[in-house]
Design a protein around this motif. Structure first.
Motif, PDB file in Angstrom:
ATOM      1  N   MET A  88      -3.038  10.157  -5.915  1.00  0.00           N
ATOM      2  CA  MET A  88      -3.104   8.786  -5.421  1.00  0.00           C
ATOM      3  C   MET A  88      -2.058   8.594  -4.336  1.00  0.00           C
ATOM      4  O   MET A  88      -0.920   9.038  -4.475  1.00  0.00           O
ATOM      5  CB  MET A  88      -2.828   7.779  -6.545  1.00  0.00           C
ATOM      6  N   LYS A  89      -2.462   7.898  -3.251  1.00  0.00           N
ATOM      7  CA  LYS A  89      -1.545   7.673  -2.139  1.00  0.00           C
ATOM      8  C   LYS A  89      -1.548   6.198  -1.762  1.00  0.00           C
ATOM      9  O   LYS A  89      -2.609   5.592  -1.613  1.00  0.00           O
ATOM     10  CB  LYS A  89      -1.961   8.505  -0.918  1.00  0.00           C
ATOM     11  N   PRO A  90      -0.341   5.626  -1.535  1.00  0.00           N
ATOM     12  CA  PRO A  90      -0.251   4.240  -1.068  1.00  0.00           C
ATOM     13  C   PRO A  90      -0.195   4.184   0.453  1.00  0.00           C
ATOM     14  O   PRO A  90      -0.206   5.213   1.137  1.00  0.00           O
ATOM     15  CB  PRO A  90       1.072   3.772  -1.670  1.00  0.00           C
ATOM     16  N   GLN A  91      -0.118   2.960   0.997  1.00  0.00           N
ATOM     17  CA  GLN A  91      -0.036   2.766   2.456  1.00  0.00           C
ATOM     18  C   GLN A  91       1.424   2.894   2.887  1.00  0.00           C
ATOM     19  O   GLN A  91       2.058   1.930   3.309  1.00  0.00           O
ATOM     20  CB  GLN A  91      -0.569   1.379   2.834  1.00  0.00           C
ATOM     21  N   ARG A  92       1.973   4.095   2.786  1.00  0.00           N
ATOM     22  CA  ARG A  92       3.385   4.312   3.073  1.00  0.00           C
ATOM     23  C   ARG A  92       3.585   5.602   3.849  1.00  0.00           C
ATOM     24  O   ARG A  92       2.818   6.545   3.737  1.00  0.00           O
ATOM     25  CB  ARG A  92       4.204   4.406   1.774  1.00  0.00           C
ATOM     26  N   GLU A  93       4.691   5.637   4.614  1.00  0.00           N
ATOM     27  CA  GLU A  93       5.134   6.856   5.259  1.00  0.00           C
ATOM     28  C   GLU A  93       6.522   7.190   4.717  1.00  0.00           C
ATOM     29  O   GLU A  93       7.187   6.359   4.108  1.00  0.00           O
ATOM     30  CB  GLU A  93       5.201   6.679   6.779  1.00  0.00           C
ATOM     31  N   GLY A  94       6.943   8.423   4.954  1.00  0.00           N
ATOM     32  CA  GLY A  94       8.313   8.792   4.636  1.00  0.00           C
ATOM     33  C   GLY A  94       8.475   9.630   3.391  1.00  0.00           C
ATOM     34  O   GLY A  94       9.570  10.056   3.071  1.00  0.00           O
ATOM     35  N   ASN A 134       6.113   8.940  -2.242  1.00  0.00           N
ATOM     36  CA  ASN A 134       5.257   7.847  -2.698  1.00  0.00           C
ATOM     37  C   ASN A 134       4.013   8.297  -3.437  1.00  0.00           C
ATOM     38  O   ASN A 134       3.286   7.479  -3.979  1.00  0.00           O
ATOM     39  CB  ASN A 134       4.824   7.004  -1.487  1.00  0.00           C
ATOM     40  N   LEU A 135       3.752   9.588  -3.452  1.00  0.00           N
ATOM     41  CA  LEU A 135       2.535  10.116  -4.052  1.00  0.00           C
ATOM     42  C   LEU A 135       2.592  10.007  -5.578  1.00  0.00           C
ATOM     43  O   LEU A 135       3.640  10.190  -6.192  1.00  0.00           O
ATOM     44  CB  LEU A 135       2.363  11.560  -3.602  1.00  0.00           C
ATOM     45  N   ASN A 154      -0.975  13.855 -11.351  1.00  0.00           N
ATOM     46  CA  ASN A 154      -1.013  14.370 -12.720  1.00  0.00           C
ATOM     47  C   ASN A 154      -1.074  13.237 -13.742  1.00  0.00           C
ATOM     48  O   ASN A 154      -1.805  12.264 -13.547  1.00  0.00           O
ATOM     49  CB  ASN A 154       0.176  15.307 -12.941  1.00  0.00           C
ATOM     50  N   SER A 155      -0.308  13.329 -14.829  1.00  0.00           N
ATOM     51  CA  SER A 155      -0.404  12.322 -15.888  1.00  0.00           C
ATOM     52  C   SER A 155       0.047  10.946 -15.406  1.00  0.00           C
ATOM     53  O   SER A 155      -0.459   9.924 -15.888  1.00  0.00           O
ATOM     54  CB  SER A 155       0.422  12.749 -17.100  1.00  0.00           C
ATOM     55  N   ASP A 156       0.982  10.901 -14.447  1.00  0.00           N
ATOM     56  CA  ASP A 156       1.398   9.608 -13.889  1.00  0.00           C
ATOM     57  C   ASP A 156       0.228   8.922 -13.180  1.00  0.00           C
ATOM     58  O   ASP A 156       0.068   7.704 -13.256  1.00  0.00           O
ATOM     59  CB  ASP A 156       2.551   9.787 -12.902  1.00  0.00           C
ATOM     60  N   MET A 157      -0.581   9.705 -12.492  1.00  0.00           N
ATOM     61  CA  MET A 157      -1.749   9.136 -11.817  1.00  0.00           C
ATOM     62  C   MET A 157      -2.769   8.630 -12.833  1.00  0.00           C
ATOM     63  O   MET A 157      -3.322   7.525 -12.681  1.00  0.00           O
ATOM     64  CB  MET A 157      -2.394  10.185 -10.921  1.00  0.00           C
ATOM     65  N   ALA A 158      -3.035   9.417 -13.857  1.00  0.00           N
ATOM     66  CA  ALA A 158      -3.987   8.983 -14.881  1.00  0.00           C
ATOM     67  C   ALA A 158      -3.533   7.677 -15.524  1.00  0.00           C
ATOM     68  O   ALA A 158      -4.334   6.762 -15.743  1.00  0.00           O
ATOM     69  CB  ALA A 158      -4.149  10.078 -15.937  1.00  0.00           C
ATOM     70  N   HIS A 159      -2.226   7.589 -15.801  1.00  0.00           N
ATOM     71  CA  HIS A 159      -1.684   6.364 -16.395  1.00  0.00           C
ATOM     72  C   HIS A 159      -1.832   5.188 -15.436  1.00  0.00           C
ATOM     73  O   HIS A 159      -2.222   4.078 -15.853  1.00  0.00           O
ATOM     74  CB  HIS A 159      -0.215   6.578 -16.751  1.00  0.00           C
ATOM     75  N   ALA A 160      -1.538   5.412 -14.163  1.00  0.00           N
ATOM     76  CA  ALA A 160      -1.639   4.339 -13.177  1.00  0.00           C
ATOM     77  C   ALA A 160      -3.079   3.845 -13.045  1.00  0.00           C
ATOM     78  O   ALA A 160      -3.336   2.632 -12.986  1.00  0.00           O
ATOM     79  CB  ALA A 160      -1.121   4.819 -11.829  1.00  0.00           C
ATOM     80  N   TYR A 173      -3.929   1.615  -3.011  1.00  0.00           N
ATOM     81  CA  TYR A 173      -3.896   3.072  -3.002  1.00  0.00           C
ATOM     82  C   TYR A 173      -5.256   3.627  -2.605  1.00  0.00           C
ATOM     83  O   TYR A 173      -6.269   2.928  -2.623  1.00  0.00           O
ATOM     84  CB  TYR A 173      -3.541   3.616  -4.395  1.00  0.00           C
ATOM     85  N   ILE A 174      -5.271   4.910  -2.257  1.00  0.00           N
ATOM     86  CA  ILE A 174      -6.518   5.647  -2.144  1.00  0.00           C
ATOM     87  C   ILE A 174      -6.442   6.849  -3.079  1.00  0.00           C
ATOM     88  O   ILE A 174      -5.356   7.242  -3.527  1.00  0.00           O
ATOM     89  CB  ILE A 174      -6.793   6.122  -0.697  1.00  0.00           C
ATOM     90  N   LEU A 175      -7.594   7.420  -3.370  1.00  0.00           N
ATOM     91  CA  LEU A 175      -7.683   8.601  -4.218  1.00  0.00           C
ATOM     92  C   LEU A 175      -8.138   9.771  -3.353  1.00  0.00           C
ATOM     93  O   LEU A 175      -9.108   9.659  -2.599  1.00  0.00           O
ATOM     94  CB  LEU A 175      -8.688   8.358  -5.352  1.00  0.00           C
ATOM     95  N   MET A 176      -7.420  10.879  -3.433  1.00  0.00           N
ATOM     96  CA  MET A 176      -7.730  12.058  -2.612  1.00  0.00           C
ATOM     97  C   MET A 176      -7.837  13.283  -3.509  1.00  0.00           C
ATOM     98  O   MET A 176      -7.021  13.467  -4.418  1.00  0.00           O
ATOM     99  CB  MET A 176      -6.635  12.281  -1.565  1.00  0.00           C
TER     100      MET A 176
END
Length: 505
Positions: free
Chosen positions: A392-398, A401-402, A405-411, A423-426
């Motif tokens: 998962m990626k947000p609208q951020r640079e730098g 922020n990614l 794994n389990s953090d993404m599943a929880h989110a 966010y977007i899913l890639m």
């Protein structure tokens, strides 16, 4: 014997005296040739030269300052040997560069598309950017010429297919140090390690020629736009106070003066807010200088806007006739939401109508999915079950922020639909790991399984239907341990790297 095998004989199997000699030689070359960064440690000193391994001249300053550094300088985090890359993949990355220059320019001319594409994005940072875009469009674009320094970052999926990680359209850093690390590796491969037969080094990385040249083209376009100008014309580099990566910036600053006679001044957004003004015909001036190009090496993160004054400064610059690098539309064209939206080929074709160009760009995309309310529920459930296959990626640079794994599943399971829409899913890109060794703070670390991002710079200067300059401007490689999900050189996770080339069997 392969390059990693030769390196391991020095850093793993060699005598301590040989390792020390190798380390001293590498660090000495790096210090002499400006391959350095700030260490982050604030020390009150008088001007001195090197006082220990990896340390160099610096001086104490207020952490709010943009004109002095707050830290000792040390050798930048780096890989000790270059990364192998297929020549065909390297050449494809260079060929894609002007296509992304054209794509960003074409998207930037369609403000309504940028607004509509972000209509479900609710985070405060992006909505601030959109509000600036709407205001300058409503007032009328005063400067038709745009300048971009983009960097398209790729990973090589399973070692075979170039796939885009992201497109950076603001503050695309490390161009100067990328040329330095390539030169260091050239030195190492001539003095310590032998390049195997059938492999070759590319031409020297041209970033320190082509990036300054783009500024020269832009300043000349501004001069033609303005006619006679009274005050001296300068490039204003907008920087973060206490910037650790100022040497990369100053390489560019001084190369621009030495090669083209153009001065660069360094100012923060707070400086702009307190001292800049719009004069007759919306000319941007600060401290007696007329700004021909406003170049952002800050402004890409919410941390750069601690108060409304910084946002007011961003708007002031956008409303001026200065050429912006990037302008607000270019900035928004580089969000993850736009990257995901372009995965729809009907939209990509709208901005790259040439079929062969559209096909070439689309081939480098990995699967990307919207997380707007009601979208892609089946894919979301698949990502929850197989969380290692997506990010998962947000609208951020730098960097940093990614979500994976389990953090993404929880989110995905706990975020509200509105939160998820930011966010977007890639689908995950899986590069083939390679052995290497890295250097950070005078410590060599053997990395048996490292992975590398291959970034290519694009420089663009132009306006609608008049693309004055649009070319590849060099490359940047960054290497990290494969167990790290998100990497950054300044964040302490990744290392500057370069490449050598080989042909497919």
């Amino acid at each position: 014997m392969s390059i990693p095998e030769q390196l391991s004989r020095i850093v793993l199997d060699g005598e301590a005296e040989a390792r020390d000699e190798f380390l001293a030689d590498v660090e000495g070359w790096a210090r002499v040739h400006g391959l350095v960064m700030g260490s982050g440690a604030v020390r009150i000193i008088c001007p001195v030269f090197s006082t220990g391994p990896g340390l160099g001249y610096a001086r104490r300053s207020d952490s709010r300052s943009t004109n002095t550094d707050i830290s000792f300088l040390q050798v930048a985090p780096l890989s000790l040997v270059p990364h192998p890359l297929k020549r065909e993949i390297f050449e494809e990355g260079l060929a894609l560069a002007p296509l992304f220059g054209k794509l960003v320019q074409n998207i930037s001319e369609d403000a309504q598309f940028l607004i509509d594409a972000h209509h479900n994005v609710t985070d405060e940072f992006t909505t601030h950017l959109l509000s600036i875009l709407k205001q300058v469009v409503n007032e009328g674009i005063r400067q038709p010429t745009a300048m971009g320094i983009h960097r398209s970052d790729y990973m090589i999926h399973h070692g075979e297919q170039i796939q885009q990680v992201e497109l950076n359209t603001i503050s695309s850093a490390f161009g100067a140090l990328a040329s330095r690390i390539a030169a260091l590796h050239h030195y190492i491969l001539h003095n310590w390690i032998k390049l195997p037969s059938g492999m070759s080094l590319p031409q020297p990385n041209p970033t320190l020629q082509r990036l300054p040249n783009a500024f020269n083209v832009a300043v000349n376009e501004y001069r033609r736009f303005r006619g006679s100008a009274g005050a001296p014309l300068v490039v204003m580099m907008i920087v973060q106070p206490g910037e650790r990566n100022s040497i990369d910036q100053r390489w560019l600053q001084h190369s621009l003066f030495e090669n083209h006679g153009i001065r660069t001044i360094r100012r923060s957004l707070a400086d702009v807010a307190s001292r800049a003004s719009l004069e007759n015909d919306f000319v941007l001036k600060i401290d007696g200088y007329e700004i021909a190009v406003a170049y952002y090496r800050a402004g890409y993160t919410p941390n750069d806007y601690p108060t409304d004054k910084e946002w007011a400064a961003r708007l002031l610059i956008e409303r001026s006739v200065a050429i912006k690098c990037p302008n607000i539309a270019y900035h928004l064209a580089g969000t993850k939401k736009i990257q995901q939206t372009l995965y729809d080929r009907s939209i990509l074709k709208r901005y790259l109508p040439n079929p062969s160009e559209e096909e070439r760009v689309f081939r480098c995309f990995t699967d990307q999915y919207s997380l707007d309310p009601g979208c892609n529920e089946g894919i979301i459930q698949q990502a929850i079950k197989d969380s290692h296959a997506f990010v998962m990626k947000p609208q951020r640079e730098g960097g940093g922020n990614l979500i994976a794994n389990s953090d993404m599943a929880h989110a995905l399971q706990t975020m509200s639909p509105d939160e998820r829409s930011n966010y977007i899913l890639m689908r995950r890109i899986v590069p083939a790991p390679k052995p290497t060794a890295s250097l950070r703070e005078s410590k060599i670390t053997w990395m048996p399984n490292s992975i590398t991002e291959f970034g290519v710079f694009t420089v663009f200067v132009g306006r609608p239907r008049d693309h004055i300059l649009n070319e590849a401007a060099g490359w940047l490689l960054r290497t990290k341990d494969e167990t790290l999900e998100d990497g950054g050189v300044a964040a302490g996770r990744a290392y500057l790297d370069s490449l050598y080339l080989y042909l497919s069997a």
